[in-house]
Design an enzyme around this catalytic site. Structure first.
Site, PDB file in Angstrom:
ATOM      1  NE  ARG A 100       0.886  -1.142   2.666  1.00 29.06           N
ATOM      2  CZ  ARG A 100       1.796  -0.317   3.188  1.00 29.06           C
ATOM      3  NH1 ARG A 100       1.647   0.177   4.393  1.00 29.06           N
ATOM      4  NH2 ARG A 100       2.839   0.023   2.476  1.00 29.06           N
ATOM      5  CE1 TYR A 101      -1.806  -1.433   7.481  1.00 30.52           C
ATOM      6  CE2 TYR A 101      -1.469   0.633   6.326  1.00 30.52           C
ATOM      7  CZ  TYR A 101      -0.992  -0.378   7.127  1.00 30.52           C
ATOM      8  OH  TYR A 101       0.306  -0.333   7.563  1.00 30.52           O
ATOM      9  NE  ARG A 104      -4.609   3.200   8.183  1.00 28.48           N
ATOM     10  CZ  ARG A 104      -4.612   1.974   8.704  1.00 28.48           C
ATOM     11  NH1 ARG A 104      -5.703   1.216   8.640  1.00 28.48           N
ATOM     12  NH2 ARG A 104      -3.525   1.481   9.244  1.00 28.48           N
ATOM     13  CB  CYS A 113       7.748  16.307  -4.429  1.00 26.03           C
ATOM     14  SG  CYS A 113       7.565  16.172  -2.660  1.00 26.03           S
ATOM     15  CB  CYS A 117      13.904  13.904   0.355  1.00 31.07           C
ATOM     16  SG  CYS A 117      12.824  15.182   1.021  1.00 31.07           S
ATOM     17  CB  CYS A 120      12.496  10.338  -2.293  1.00 30.86           C
ATOM     18  SG  CYS A 120      10.765  10.147  -2.761  1.00 30.86           S
ATOM     19  NE  ARG A 122       4.373   6.224  -2.647  1.00 32.03           N
ATOM     20  CZ  ARG A 122       3.726   6.699  -1.576  1.00 32.03           C
ATOM     21  NH1 ARG A 122       3.794   7.983  -1.276  1.00 32.03           N
ATOM     22  NH2 ARG A 122       2.994   5.900  -0.833  1.00 32.03           N
ATOM     23  CG  ASP A 281      10.359   2.846   3.286  1.00 26.40           C
ATOM     24  OD1 ASP A 281      10.061   1.954   4.091  1.00 26.40           O
ATOM     25  OD2 ASP A 281       9.720   3.905   3.170  1.00 26.40           O
ATOM     26  CG  ASP A 318       5.540   0.908   4.950  1.00 25.52           C
ATOM     27  OD1 ASP A 318       4.876  -0.102   4.657  1.00 25.52           O
ATOM     28  OD2 ASP A 318       5.117   2.068   4.860  1.00 25.52           O
ATOM     29  CE  LYS A 325       3.368   3.870   7.104  1.00 20.43           C
ATOM     30  NZ  LYS A 325       2.281   3.632   6.106  1.00 20.43           N
TER      31      LYS A 325
HETATM   32  C1  LIG Z   1       1.398   4.417   5.711  1.00 23.80           C
HETATM   33  C2  LIG Z   1       0.227   4.053   4.922  1.00 23.80           C
HETATM   34  C3  LIG Z   1      -1.066   4.279   5.395  1.00 23.80           C
HETATM   35  C4  LIG Z   1      -1.347   4.988   6.697  1.00 23.80           C
HETATM   36  O1  LIG Z   1      -1.015   4.185   7.781  1.00 23.80           O
HETATM   37  P1  LIG Z   1      -1.378   4.687   9.247  1.00 23.80           P
HETATM   38  O2  LIG Z   1      -0.742   3.679  10.136  1.00 23.80           O
HETATM   39  O3  LIG Z   1      -2.881   4.734   9.357  1.00 23.80           O
HETATM   40  O4  LIG Z   1      -0.800   6.067   9.398  1.00 23.80           O
HETATM   41  C5  LIG Z   1      -2.125   3.853   4.637  1.00 23.80           C
HETATM   42  N1  LIG Z   1      -1.940   3.223   3.450  1.00 23.80           N
HETATM   43  C6  LIG Z   1      -0.713   2.994   2.968  1.00 23.80           C
HETATM   44  C7  LIG Z   1      -0.579   2.291   1.670  1.00 23.80           C
HETATM   45  C8  LIG Z   1       0.419   3.398   3.685  1.00 23.80           C
HETATM   46  O5  LIG Z   1       1.642   3.174   3.179  1.00 23.80           O
END
Ligand SMILES: *Cc1c(COP(=O)(O)O)cnc(C)c1O
Length: 358
Positions: A100-101, A104, A113, A117, A120, A122, A281, A318, A325
């Site tokens: 998504r980002y 990363r 798991c 929880c 949860c 997911r 969420d 989120d 986020k």
């Molecule tokens: C939460 C999340 C991250 C990590 O986000 P950070 O702000 O770097 O901790 C990365 N990818 C996805 C899809 C997420 O939901």
């Protein structure tokens, strides 16, 4: 690790097992406030013994029990609940990857798991064996990561990556490390709070070998920070593995400033830096856990300045649909004309601040 596998197998997953556990502990399983007859919504029950032992069964509102035992509230589904609350599906180029980002990506190796929880997000995915990544899908996921040179960090999430044995994790770490642009590995896990014995010396050595491996532990209540937890986390920290925590803000679990302050202080004492406090969420059947944003911000105001800054996580939302986020930090700075700000300190006192002219 053998102990961990045995402990995992000994988890309570059926009503009959739960009744037997309670009878062993001298607790009447027919007490109505235990809601033992409630069928879980979507997500089956799974609770390891260690965590069951932390529950105060005399307290009908016990915050630990509330997190793991279904109640009738779980069946209250709202029309605007979301089955994919944070938009994982919108950013899944291949199975097991959520990208998504830019820098990363999540690698979701399994839907298994250690605990289910009741809040949860997911929940549509967790505990379904068919959704554990097959070897060919795992290879495809690795290829995706190798092909995207902008990916600097891989976050192992799930499910819980610590359900795997060290030999498997070693292979994953090795293969990720073999990709030159992947500089950081991060593990998101609830396991240490649920079965702290998983954090062995062998695991700590493994994480050190493939450093930097960051561990982010999901902890929601001060009573989850037991002496055993603190000791096992210490094994990992002693080997230079950075450890952070994330907490979900939950009604009836940690929605008061004193509980949050105690939790975050105990975490810092255990050498864990609180990283995120999550707004819940919008997964179906979780609305009884919801704390409104306004209230969450009020709680953060009560903490800022009153407890050490080391103890304060970032409060985040989120955004549904997979838009990322965002911090929900309360406002302390109000622009009031060119170079002028009104700032509010932790006691609520207001000050004018003029930015120096440079
Ligand atoms: C939460 C999340 C991250 C990590 O986000 P950070 O702000 O770097 O901790 C990365 N990818 C996805 C899809 C997420 O939901």
């Amino acid at each position: 690790m053998e102990n961990f596998a045995a402990a995992l197998r000994a988890s309570v997953t059926t009503l009959a097992e739960l009744r037997a556990y309670l009878q062993e502990r001298g607790i009447d399983p027919d007490r109505p406030e235990l809601y033992l007859d409630v069928q879980p919504h979507v997500l089956p029950v799974r609770i390891p013994r260690y965590y069951l032992d932390l529950i105060d069964w005399q307290d009908p509102d016990d915050p630990l029990r509330r997190q793991v035992l279904p109640t009738p509230d779980e069946h209250a589904i709202l029309p605007d609940d979301l089955t994919d609350p944070i938009g994982d599906r919108a950013h899944q180029p291949v199975p097991g990857i959520v990208h998504r980002y830019p820098d990363r990506a999540l690698l979701l190796l399994t839907s298994a798991c250690v605990v289910h929880c009741r809040f949860c997000f997911r929940r549509e995915f967790i505990g379904k064996p068919a959704l554990t990544l097959r070897p060919d899908q795992y290879e495809e996921a690795l290829h995706y990561l190798a092909d995207h040179s902008e990916i600097w960090e891989v976050i192992l999430s799930g499910g819980d990556p610590l359900v795997f044995r060290d030999v498997y994790l070693r292979r994953v770490f090795e293969q990720l490390r073999a990709i030159p642009h992947i500089r950081v590995i991060r593990i998101h896990t609830r396991t240490p709070a649920i079965l702290p014995g998983r954090l062995t010396t062998a695991f700590a050595e493994l994480a050190r070998t493939y450093a930097p491996v960051y561990l982010v532990i999901h902890v929601n209540h001060p009573r989850e920070v037991t002496d055993t937890f603190t000791r096992q986390v210490g094994i990992v920290v002693d080997r230079g593995v950075p450890v952070l925590s994330q907490t979900v803000l939950l009604r009836g679990v940690n929605d008061d400033a004193a509980t949050l302050a105690t939790l975050f202080r105990k975490l810092v004492e255990a050498r864990i830096k609180p990283y995120y406090l999550h707004q819940l969420d919008r997964a179906p059947g979780t609305n009884h856990f919801r704390v409104p944003i306004r209230e969450g911000q009020q709680l953060l105001r009560q903490l800022r300045g009153h407890v050490s800054g080391l103890c304060l996580p970032t409060y985040v939302l989120d955004i549904p649909g997979g838009h990322g986020k965002v911090p929900l930090t309360p406002e302390y700075v109000h622009p009031s004309g060119d170079d002028f700000y009104e700032v509010v300190n932790y006691r609520g006192e207001r000050f004018a601040y003029q930015e120096p002219n440079v």
